[in-house]
Design an enzyme around this catalytic site. Structure first.
Site, PDB file in Angstrom:
ATOM      1  N   ASP A  32     -14.486 -11.266 -11.731  1.00 51.99           N
ATOM      2  CA  ASP A  32     -14.566  -9.786 -12.462  1.00 51.99           C
ATOM      3  C   ASP A  32     -14.045  -8.856 -11.349  1.00 51.99           C
ATOM      4  OD1 ASP A  32     -15.962 -10.347 -14.766  1.00 51.99           O
ATOM      5  OD2 ASP A  32     -17.274 -11.215 -13.461  1.00 51.99           O
ATOM      6  N   GLU A 294      -9.995 -16.896 -13.870  1.00 50.38           N
ATOM      7  CA  GLU A 294      -8.790 -16.219 -14.331  1.00 50.38           C
ATOM      8  C   GLU A 294      -7.997 -15.759 -13.226  1.00 50.38           C
ATOM      9  OE1 GLU A 294      -9.596 -12.996 -17.163  1.00 50.38           O
ATOM     10  OE2 GLU A 294      -7.940 -11.707 -16.162  1.00 50.38           O
TER      11      GLU A 294
HETATM   12  O1  TRH Z   1     -14.770 -16.883  -9.447  1.00 50.28           O
HETATM   13  P1  TRH Z   1     -14.184 -17.351 -10.710  1.00 50.28           P
HETATM   14  O2  TRH Z   1     -14.785 -18.434 -11.424  1.00 50.28           O
HETATM   15  O3  TRH Z   1     -14.354 -15.966 -11.825  1.00 50.28           O
HETATM   16  C1  TRH Z   1     -14.603 -16.104 -13.110  1.00 50.28           C
HETATM   17  C2  TRH Z   1     -13.484 -16.024 -14.261  1.00 50.28           C
HETATM   18  O4  TRH Z   1     -12.932 -14.774 -13.719  1.00 50.28           O
HETATM   19  C3  TRH Z   1     -14.131 -16.017 -15.425  1.00 50.28           C
HETATM   20  O5  TRH Z   1     -12.869 -15.431 -16.333  1.00 50.28           O
HETATM   21  C4  TRH Z   1     -15.009 -14.863 -15.704  1.00 50.28           C
HETATM   22  O6  TRH Z   1     -15.469 -14.850 -16.695  1.00 50.28           O
HETATM   23  C5  TRH Z   1     -15.980 -15.131 -14.759  1.00 50.28           C
HETATM   24  O7  TRH Z   1     -15.730 -15.262 -13.434  1.00 50.28           O
HETATM   25  C6  TRH Z   1     -17.497 -14.277 -14.607  1.00 50.28           C
HETATM   26  O8  TRH Z   1     -12.424 -17.481 -10.761  1.00 50.28           O
HETATM   27  P2  TRH Z   1     -11.562 -16.481 -10.579  1.00 50.28           P
HETATM   28  O9  TRH Z   1     -11.217 -15.718 -11.467  1.00 50.28           O
HETATM   29  O10 TRH Z   1     -10.360 -17.370 -10.264  1.00 50.28           O
HETATM   30  O11 TRH Z   1     -11.774 -15.830  -9.317  1.00 50.28           O
HETATM   31  C7  TRH Z   1     -11.897 -16.325  -7.894  1.00 50.28           C
HETATM   32  C8  TRH Z   1     -11.405 -15.203  -7.042  1.00 50.28           C
HETATM   33  O12 TRH Z   1     -11.787 -15.579  -5.745  1.00 50.28           O
HETATM   34  C9  TRH Z   1     -10.023 -14.891  -7.125  1.00 50.28           C
HETATM   35  O13 TRH Z   1      -9.614 -13.485  -6.793  1.00 50.28           O
HETATM   36  C10 TRH Z   1      -9.375 -15.530  -5.751  1.00 50.28           C
HETATM   37  C11 TRH Z   1     -10.651 -15.542  -4.854  1.00 50.28           C
HETATM   38  N1  TRH Z   1     -10.783 -16.440  -3.758  1.00 50.28           N
HETATM   39  C12 TRH Z   1     -10.601 -15.814  -2.539  1.00 50.28           C
HETATM   40  O14 TRH Z   1     -10.578 -14.496  -2.168  1.00 50.28           O
HETATM   41  N2  TRH Z   1     -10.865 -16.498  -1.302  1.00 50.28           N
HETATM   42  C13 TRH Z   1     -11.082 -17.945  -1.373  1.00 50.28           C
HETATM   43  O15 TRH Z   1     -11.409 -18.641  -0.481  1.00 50.28           O
HETATM   44  C14 TRH Z   1     -10.963 -18.657  -2.830  1.00 50.28           C
HETATM   45  C15 TRH Z   1     -11.398 -19.967  -3.119  1.00 50.28           C
HETATM   46  C16 TRH Z   1     -10.675 -17.581  -3.944  1.00 50.28           C
END
Ligand code: TRH
Length: 397
Positions: A32, A294
């Site tokens: 989010d 996402e």
């Molecule tokens: O964390 P998520 O599982 O988020 C989820 C989804 O957005 C889902 O659709 C939503 O409904 C739920 O949350 C509430 O996965 P996502 O979307 O990939 O977000 C992870 C974020 O973390 C992304 O912006 C990349 C970031 N990230 C870092 O900044 N550093 C890191 O080391 C890693 C592994 C990820």
């Protein structure tokens, strides 16, 4: 008597610099705030907007943005104002309503803010930014207006998507150039490996895999297949929800950042969770990326490497049609056997069947070509921030 329109009845002039408020309630994980923060940075840096982000969970935000202070009600980072949205009713200490108001993922704006929107001389452009889905219906609902039941305000639904007629997905202007510079520079890659794992890059014959996922029962079988396979696998695991399973596999109490373990063909590094901008190089340094939710799902597509998606699970398996809709786009032009292998692997990683790594990897070359081709097709839809800015500007004219 003059026939000119009295000043009070004249439409307010379109703003020269657009002010934008983004409201974000963190449900769980990082997606989010991950999407909102990426959008905020892009609207500010690429479109010159004055952006404020209201977010209710500064802890989740700080993981993506380590310079964020947890104890401040208001702070500015990179020219973006961040307000700690403390309770549903809180709308910042000064109730200045922006030109464009983005309600992320139907988080519901504070009623006091909505009332102030209605009192504003020029009604703001009010957008509800939805979650990404690759399903076909999204194009029909994208940009549908919804009049407010009581106020003279209209909320417009803005739907990200992977197909024409949708809002697209976020992509920074500099992204491809940054990726190509990283891929072309041996010193940049060596420095990344040293800083991230404390070691030199592995030999080109090894398959490098990044693993960002939720808890996943299929991981045990996959770890065994990587351990027992003929080719060397280097696994990069950002600290998180899958780390416990990796630790158990290696018989370790935990798999925290800096940990390293080896068994036969498999060598694994636990990585520190990086600031958001640091996540892309991990995808660029890997041959195959396991992503989730996402935002990382979108980044993997721009990384133009074969990837495996752990979709955010929803009640009643509502996520499964979304998984297949994404496959329908991504795998569209693959030959049948590669398409089936990819679909089987994605399904197995999402709870249906056992993942067969050898079958998936057999198609690596063709999957890699398709990944690059797909990144080009997806880019044709335009990037979400650009599409959103264009829509808002036409409404503000
Ligand atoms: O964390 P998520 O599982 O988020 C989820 C989804 O957005 C889902 O659709 C939503 O409904 C739920 O949350 C509430 O996965 P996502 O979307 O990939 O977000 C992870 C974020 O973390 C992304 O912006 C990349 C970031 N990230 C870092 O900044 N550093 C890191 O080391 C890693 C592994 C990820």
């Amino acid at each position: 008597m003059s026939s000119a329109t009295p000043p009070s009845a004249q439409p307010a002039a379109a703003p020269t610099v657009i002010a934008c408020d983004i409201f974000c309630a963190v449900i769980d994980n990082f997606g989010d705030i991950g999407v909102c923060w990426r959008l905020a940075r892009q609207l500010a840096s690429e479109h010159g907007w004055l952006v404020r982000v209201f977010v209710d969970d500064l802890h989740a935000f700080q993981k993506l943005c380590p310079s964020l202070a947890l104890d401040r009600a208001r702070q500015a980072i990179g020219g973006i104002v961040i307000e700690h949205w403390r309770e549903p009713a809180h709308a910042g200490d000064t109730l200045e309503v922006a030109d464009v108001v983005i309600e992320a993922f139907a988080c519901e704006l504070p009623p006091i803010y909505v009332a102030a929107m209605a009192r504003r001389e020029r009604a703001p452009v009010w957008l509800n930014l939805e979650y990404l889905s690759a399903e076909d219906w999204v194009a029909d609902f994208h940009l549908r207006p919804s009049p407010h039941p009581r106020y003279p305000l209209t909320k417009t639904f803005f739907f990200p998507g992977l197909g024409p007629g949708t809002g697209g997905v976020l992509k920074e202007r500099h992204l491809d150039a940054a990726r190509m510079a990283f891929e072309a520079s041996q010193p940049a890659r060596e420095a990344w490996w040293l800083e991230t794992t404390g070691r030199a890059p592995p030999p080109a014959t090894a398959t490098v895999i990044s693993l960002f996922a939720y808890e996943n029962p299929a991981v045990d079988s996959l770890l065994e297949q990587w351990r027992d396979g003929a080719e060397a696998v280097v696994l990069l695991v950002p600290e998180g929800r899958i780390s416990g399973a990796v630790a158990r596999f290696f018989g370790l109490p935990s798999f925290t950042a800096g940990s390293h373990a080896e068994r036969d063909s498999l060598s694994a590094h636990a990585l520190a969770f990086t600031a958001q901008a640091g996540y892309d190089p991990l995808l660029w340094a890997s041959d195959v990326n396991f992503v989730r939710g996402e935002d990382s799902f979108v980044r993997a597509q721009w990384a133009a490497k074969p990837f495996v998606w752990h979709i955010y699970p929803q009640a009643d398996d509502a996520h499964l049609p979304k998984l297949d809709a994404a496959l329908a786009h991504y795998a569209r032009s693959l030959p049948g056997d590669a398409r089936n292998a990819l679909a089987r692997f994605w399904h197995a990683w999402n709870g249906a069947g056992k993942p067969d790594w050898a079958e998936f990897q057999r198609h690596h070359a063709v999957l890699k070509r398709r990944a690059a081709e797909w990144a080009g097709e997806l880019a044709l839809i335009g990037d979400l921030a650009g599409n959103l800015a264009l829509f808002a500007k036409t409404q503000l004219k």
